[in-house]
Design an enzyme around this catalytic site. Sequence first.
Site, PDB file in Angstrom:
ATOM      1  N   LYS A 203      31.071  38.702  35.680  1.00 60.58           N
ATOM      2  CA  LYS A 203      32.392  38.830  36.297  1.00 60.58           C
ATOM      3  C   LYS A 203      32.258  39.758  37.493  1.00 60.58           C
ATOM      4  O   LYS A 203      31.836  40.906  37.357  1.00 60.58           O
ATOM      5  CB  LYS A 203      33.382  39.403  35.292  1.00 60.58           C
ATOM      6  CG  LYS A 203      34.752  39.646  35.895  1.00 60.58           C
ATOM      7  CD  LYS A 203      35.741  40.114  34.852  1.00 60.58           C
ATOM      8  CE  LYS A 203      37.083  40.427  35.479  1.00 60.58           C
ATOM      9  NZ  LYS A 203      38.046  40.901  34.473  1.00 60.58           N
ATOM     10  N   LYS A 256      32.711  34.190  36.810  1.00 60.61           N
ATOM     11  CA  LYS A 256      34.056  34.363  37.340  1.00 60.61           C
ATOM     12  C   LYS A 256      34.015  35.230  38.573  1.00 60.61           C
ATOM     13  O   LYS A 256      33.351  36.269  38.532  1.00 60.61           O
ATOM     14  CB  LYS A 256      34.899  35.034  36.260  1.00 60.61           C
ATOM     15  CG  LYS A 256      36.297  35.360  36.666  1.00 60.61           C
ATOM     16  CD  LYS A 256      36.965  36.120  35.571  1.00 60.61           C
ATOM     17  CE  LYS A 256      38.287  36.603  36.106  1.00 60.61           C
ATOM     18  NZ  LYS A 256      38.964  37.460  35.206  1.00 60.61           N
TER      19      LYS A 256
HETATM   20  C1  PBG Z   1      41.035  41.513  33.124  1.00 63.31           C
HETATM   21  C2  PBG Z   1      41.085  40.176  33.771  1.00 63.31           C
HETATM   22  C3  PBG Z   1      41.345  39.914  35.116  1.00 63.31           C
HETATM   23  C4  PBG Z   1      41.319  38.540  35.251  1.00 63.31           C
HETATM   24  C5  PBG Z   1      41.066  38.009  34.001  1.00 63.31           C
HETATM   25  N1  PBG Z   1      40.901  39.039  33.116  1.00 63.31           N
HETATM   26  C6  PBG Z   1      41.702  40.797  36.225  1.00 63.31           C
HETATM   27  C7  PBG Z   1      40.826  41.840  36.741  1.00 63.31           C
HETATM   28  O1  PBG Z   1      39.655  41.983  36.403  1.00 63.31           O
HETATM   29  O2  PBG Z   1      41.365  42.600  37.548  1.00 63.31           O
HETATM   30  C8  PBG Z   1      41.543  37.793  36.533  1.00 63.31           C
HETATM   31  C9  PBG Z   1      42.007  36.411  36.381  1.00 63.31           C
HETATM   32  C10 PBG Z   1      42.544  35.807  37.622  1.00 63.31           C
HETATM   33  O3  PBG Z   1      42.509  36.374  38.730  1.00 63.31           O
HETATM   34  O4  PBG Z   1      43.039  34.676  37.500  1.00 63.31           O
HETATM   35  N2  PBG Z   1      41.812  41.538  31.961  1.00 63.31           N
END
Ligand code: PBG
Length: 331
Positions: A203, A256
């Site tokens: 991520k 992601k």
């Molecule tokens: C954290 C999380 C995020 C997303 C999914 N899980 C946000 C972040 O890391 O700030 C992002 C998902 C998206 O942008 O659609 N709980």
Amino acid sequence: MPSTQSPTSLNLTRRLRRLRTSETMRALVRETRVSPDMLVLPLFVCEGEGVRHEVSSMPGVFNLSVDEAVKEAAAARAEGISGVLLFGLPDRKDELGSTAYDLEAPVQTATRAISREVPNLLVMTDVCLCEYTDHGHCGLLIDGEIDNDATVDQLVRTAVSHAEAGAHVVAPSDMMDGRVGAIRAALDERGFEKVAIMSYAAKYCSAFYGPFRDAADSAPKFGDRRSHQMDPANVLEALREVEQDIAEGADIVMVKPAMPYLDVLARVKERFGYPTAAYQVSGEYSMLKAAARNGWIDEPRAMLESLTAIRRAGADIIITYYAREAARVLA
Ligand code: PBG
């Protein structure tokens, strides 16, 4: 008149255009297909009843109370979608993110309701603290820094509470070290050995999460997420993250965002041959929506092209806010 080459001067043994002559022919040789059963729809679940509040930066995406989330989940299942991924919008936030493991909080309540009322739909839950802490960080702050191991304890409690509510899959998205192994051990100790872990393994620290933080009210109040989310410049590190999460017991690994990281996705799939998910995040969705609303792109085509590209790069599972729209177009 422009001079044209005489057709007889071309002596081609292979003409690749032959297989593009009709839709039937193109379908016959198509390498990549997207079907609704590989899609997962994220849902933002809030407190209250009868709430269906559109997120301003994400047209077509709503904050839903539990009763509305059940309806949305049932509609998604009827359209052939395999799973929903639940995010919580709690009324109360504190320093420790303690509503994350409250059995009466929106995610746990929605998990119980959806798993009871929508048969054959997988209930997946996001496991992170950023929606639950008053400072908006993904973990516990000690001396202004996110403490890895103390945060993992809170994530374990959260994942266990989701399993107790009936989640089929828990999805840690925090990027702390060691959380997959700790969650696996805690689930197994309590008899939840059938609950799968989909780890947000690679991520990235991405600007494309902007609209999500709007939807989930989870933007950090100060600082950023660079101490735990990955540097967009790195790919070998992504392979190490994935390798470690697999070793710790992840059942599905995720990359992601999706579109800006198709190369990462392809390398993860190629190297590990593991069930691989890609998350087409909020910013990817909102960009397409915004362009479509301005009449700058053909939305159904751009949507399907983006999903096809993600699949072609190696995703088995696509998490996307477009899941229902795509399922309808594909039907
Ligand atoms: C954290 C999380 C995020 C997303 C999914 N899980 C946000 C972040 O890391 O700030 C992002 C998902 C998206 O942008 O659609 N709980």
